[in-house]
Design a protein around this motif. Structure first.
Motif, PDB file in Angstrom:
ATOM      1  N   GLU A   9     -17.201  -2.063  -0.347  1.00 37.23           N
ATOM      2  CA  GLU A   9     -15.855  -2.251  -0.899  1.00 37.23           C
ATOM      3  C   GLU A   9     -15.759  -1.682  -2.316  1.00 37.23           C
ATOM      4  O   GLU A   9     -14.771  -1.032  -2.670  1.00 37.23           O
ATOM      5  CB  GLU A   9     -15.491  -3.736  -0.903  1.00 37.23           C
ATOM      6  N   LEU A  64      -9.793  -0.405   7.118  1.00 34.21           N
ATOM      7  CA  LEU A  64     -11.257  -0.399   7.160  1.00 34.21           C
ATOM      8  C   LEU A  64     -11.798  -1.724   7.697  1.00 34.21           C
ATOM      9  O   LEU A  64     -12.795  -1.748   8.435  1.00 34.21           O
ATOM     10  CB  LEU A  64     -11.829  -0.102   5.778  1.00 34.21           C
ATOM     11  N   ARG A  72      -7.471  -0.752   2.843  1.00 32.46           N
ATOM     12  CA  ARG A  72      -8.358  -1.918   2.906  1.00 32.46           C
ATOM     13  C   ARG A  72      -8.231  -2.631   4.243  1.00 32.46           C
ATOM     14  O   ARG A  72      -9.235  -3.009   4.866  1.00 32.46           O
ATOM     15  CB  ARG A  72      -8.036  -2.876   1.757  1.00 32.46           C
ATOM     16  N   ALA A 132     -15.714   2.108  -2.055  1.00 30.83           N
ATOM     17  CA  ALA A 132     -14.422   2.576  -1.568  1.00 30.83           C
ATOM     18  C   ALA A 132     -13.394   2.580  -2.696  1.00 30.83           C
ATOM     19  O   ALA A 132     -12.635   3.554  -2.862  1.00 30.83           O
ATOM     20  CB  ALA A 132     -13.939   1.697  -0.414  1.00 30.83           C
ATOM     21  N   TRP A 177     -11.293   5.748  -4.276  1.00 29.16           N
ATOM     22  CA  TRP A 177      -9.833   5.755  -4.236  1.00 29.16           C
ATOM     23  C   TRP A 177      -9.200   5.817  -5.618  1.00 29.16           C
ATOM     24  O   TRP A 177      -8.119   6.375  -5.775  1.00 29.16           O
ATOM     25  CB  TRP A 177      -9.314   4.520  -3.510  1.00 29.16           C
ATOM     26  N   ARG A 202      -3.429   2.116  -0.615  1.00 36.54           N
ATOM     27  CA  ARG A 202      -4.738   1.492  -0.850  1.00 36.54           C
ATOM     28  C   ARG A 202      -4.825   0.140  -0.158  1.00 36.54           C
ATOM     29  O   ARG A 202      -5.861  -0.209   0.435  1.00 36.54           O
ATOM     30  CB  ARG A 202      -5.011   1.364  -2.353  1.00 36.54           C
ATOM     31  N   ALA A 251     -20.094   7.042   2.882  1.00 30.84           N
ATOM     32  CA  ALA A 251     -18.710   6.875   2.439  1.00 30.84           C
ATOM     33  C   ALA A 251     -17.954   8.179   2.222  1.00 30.84           C
ATOM     34  O   ALA A 251     -16.750   8.235   2.458  1.00 30.84           O
ATOM     35  CB  ALA A 251     -18.670   6.028   1.162  1.00 30.84           C
ATOM     36  N   ALA A 258     -13.765   5.437   4.323  1.00 29.71           N
ATOM     37  CA  ALA A 258     -13.448   5.254   2.898  1.00 29.71           C
ATOM     38  C   ALA A 258     -13.141   6.596   2.252  1.00 29.71           C
ATOM     39  O   ALA A 258     -12.189   6.727   1.478  1.00 29.71           O
ATOM     40  CB  ALA A 258     -14.615   4.570   2.194  1.00 29.71           C
TER      41      ALA A 258
END
Length: 431
Positions: free
Chosen positions: A122, A196, A193, A125, A129, A189, A248, A399
């Motif tokens: 997380e 994913l 989340r 990612a 982003w 975004r 990723a 990601a």
């Protein structure tokens, strides 16, 4: 307009606002002989005016540059672009990740270091982003379940690999998201989340649909994968998290390019993810893991590993999972995966087979194993189902897909390469 009377043609335009260059410079700019330059003038492609006091002409730079651009697009530049699309020069500006002699970096952070230091998927990612590594560990909320797992299970055969399930689920999730079009970056975004989290939970929908809702309630993507696949080992989420971080992003791989091309058309995030998933399923990309799994089945026992490898090499056949064109010294993402797999359950048959295959290939002087090989080893150590390695790759790479979609939208241009026509010429019928 230039009169078509040869190199001494006079131009009927006001040259006071035009930059003019002599014939030698004009021919050099175009990369042609003077005779060819004069032909362009006679065809009206380049304008010129006499140079006072001489018998020479001066040529309009804007016309020369326009003609050169056209020639480059049809010939020279097309060849360069074709080479770029075949592991050649970069074709898109990106700040997401970098592959270089020093390895793979996400927004300037070494990917391997992020993985071995235990940064969560997380966190990585969010770094991809936003460009900022979170100061505190990120926790993404559990998303709602708009589609019933039993309904999806009825759509796909029970033995369908996880990637097939994800290719089915993502468009369904998109259909339930009525505000998915032209979304602002922050909303994308949030959508990323949720998406994913869904990808991780749905990998089991074909053979164990009842686990999907339970997997969605976990706190992390790695923990969701562990529940979905029934990986009960205490270290399973940690090992899966390492794999996700290492997968990723990898700049403009096939699936990421597919996502960016789709994003450049203005398509929604689900459509971009679907395009990327379709590309990653190919045997030359994420599906390479499936070929390694097939090799694992072919070998069967550790004692047969060297025999199978040597027989394949003797016949001139490839052994999947070795050698990466971007890493002549070895894929840096692989050692952390193999170390985790070999240390966790070294006695597992699959791990022993892969370790022997790796040793046999090294002894034969072949390149080091790729990240796909490492993912299959990790999946074997955790006793994950068939196709898990490819799905693990896809969930991790998602990601990066989101990051590149966001970047492509920010850049705003349409990705539309030109084709260089090489077909047979069309001949008009004789009357």
């Amino acid at each position: 307009m230039v009169k078509a009377r040869g190199p001494r043609a006079q131009s009927r335009f006001d040259s006071r606002d035009e930059e003019l260059v002599p014939a030698a410079e004009a021919a050099e700019l175009l990369g042609v002989k003077r005779a060819t330059l004069y032909t362009y003038v006679s065809r009206g492609l380049v304008r010129c005016v006499p140079e006072p006091g001489t018998k020479e002409n001066r040529y309009v730079r804007a016309d020369l540059e326009r003609l050169k651009a056209r020639h480059d697009a049809r010939a020279g530049h097309a060849a360069v672009a074709a080479g770029a699309l075949r592991w050649g020069e970069p074709v898109i500006d990106s700040a997401v990740s970098r592959v270089g002699a020093e390895g793979l970096a996400y927004r300037g952070y070494p990917a391997v270091r992020l993985a071995v230091e235990g940064r969560s998927f997380e966190d990585v990612a969010e770094l991809l982003w936003t460009g900022t590594l979170p100061a505190q560990p990120m926790r993404w909320p559990s998303p709602e379940l708009p589609v019933q797992p039993s309904a999806v299970a009825a759509l796909v055969p029970k033995r369908s690999p996880p990637l097939t399930v994800l290719l089915t689920v993502v468009p369904l999730l998109g259909a339930w998201d009525e505000v998915r079009f032209a979304a602002p970056a922050e909303q994308e975004r949030l959508r990323g989340r949720r998406l994913l989290r869904h990808l991780a939970a749905w990998v089991c929908a074909a053979h164990a649909p009842t686990r999907v809702s339970r997997a969605l309630k976990e706190e992390t993507v790695a923990a969701s994968l562990a529940v979905a696949w029934g990986a009960t080992a205490k270290r399973a989420p940690e090992m899966l998290d390492r794999a996700l971080v290492l997968c990723a992003d990898h700049e403009l791989n096939v699936s990421t390019f597919a996502a960016r091309v789709t994003a450049s058309s203005g398509a929604d995030l689900y459509a971009c993810m679907s395009a990327a998933l379709a590309a990653v399923s190919g045997p030359k990309h994420g599906g390479a893991s499936d070929r390694i799994e097939a090799l694992l089945q072919e070998v069967g026992r550790p004692e047969r590993a060297r025999t199978v490898v040597h027989e394949r090499l003797r016949r001139g056949e490839s052994v999947p999972g070795f050698g990466h064109r971007l890493y002549p010294e070895g894929d840096p993402r692989t050692p952390p995966l193999l170390e985790a797999a070999y240390a966790f359950r070294p006695e597992t048959v699959g791990v022993r087979v892969l370790r022997t295959v790796e040793e046999a290939m090294r002894e034969a002087g072949h390149p080091a194993p790729t990240v796909d090989f490492g993912l299959v080893a990790l999946a074997s150590a955790l006793n994950l189902p068939a196709g898990a390695a490819a799905a693990l790759f896809a969930v991790g790479r998602a990601a990066g897909w989101v990051a590149h979609v966001l970047e492509q939208r920010e850049q705003g241009h349409l990705l539309r390469p030109r084709a260089r026509y090489v077909g047979a010429p069309v001949t008009a019928p004789v009357p």
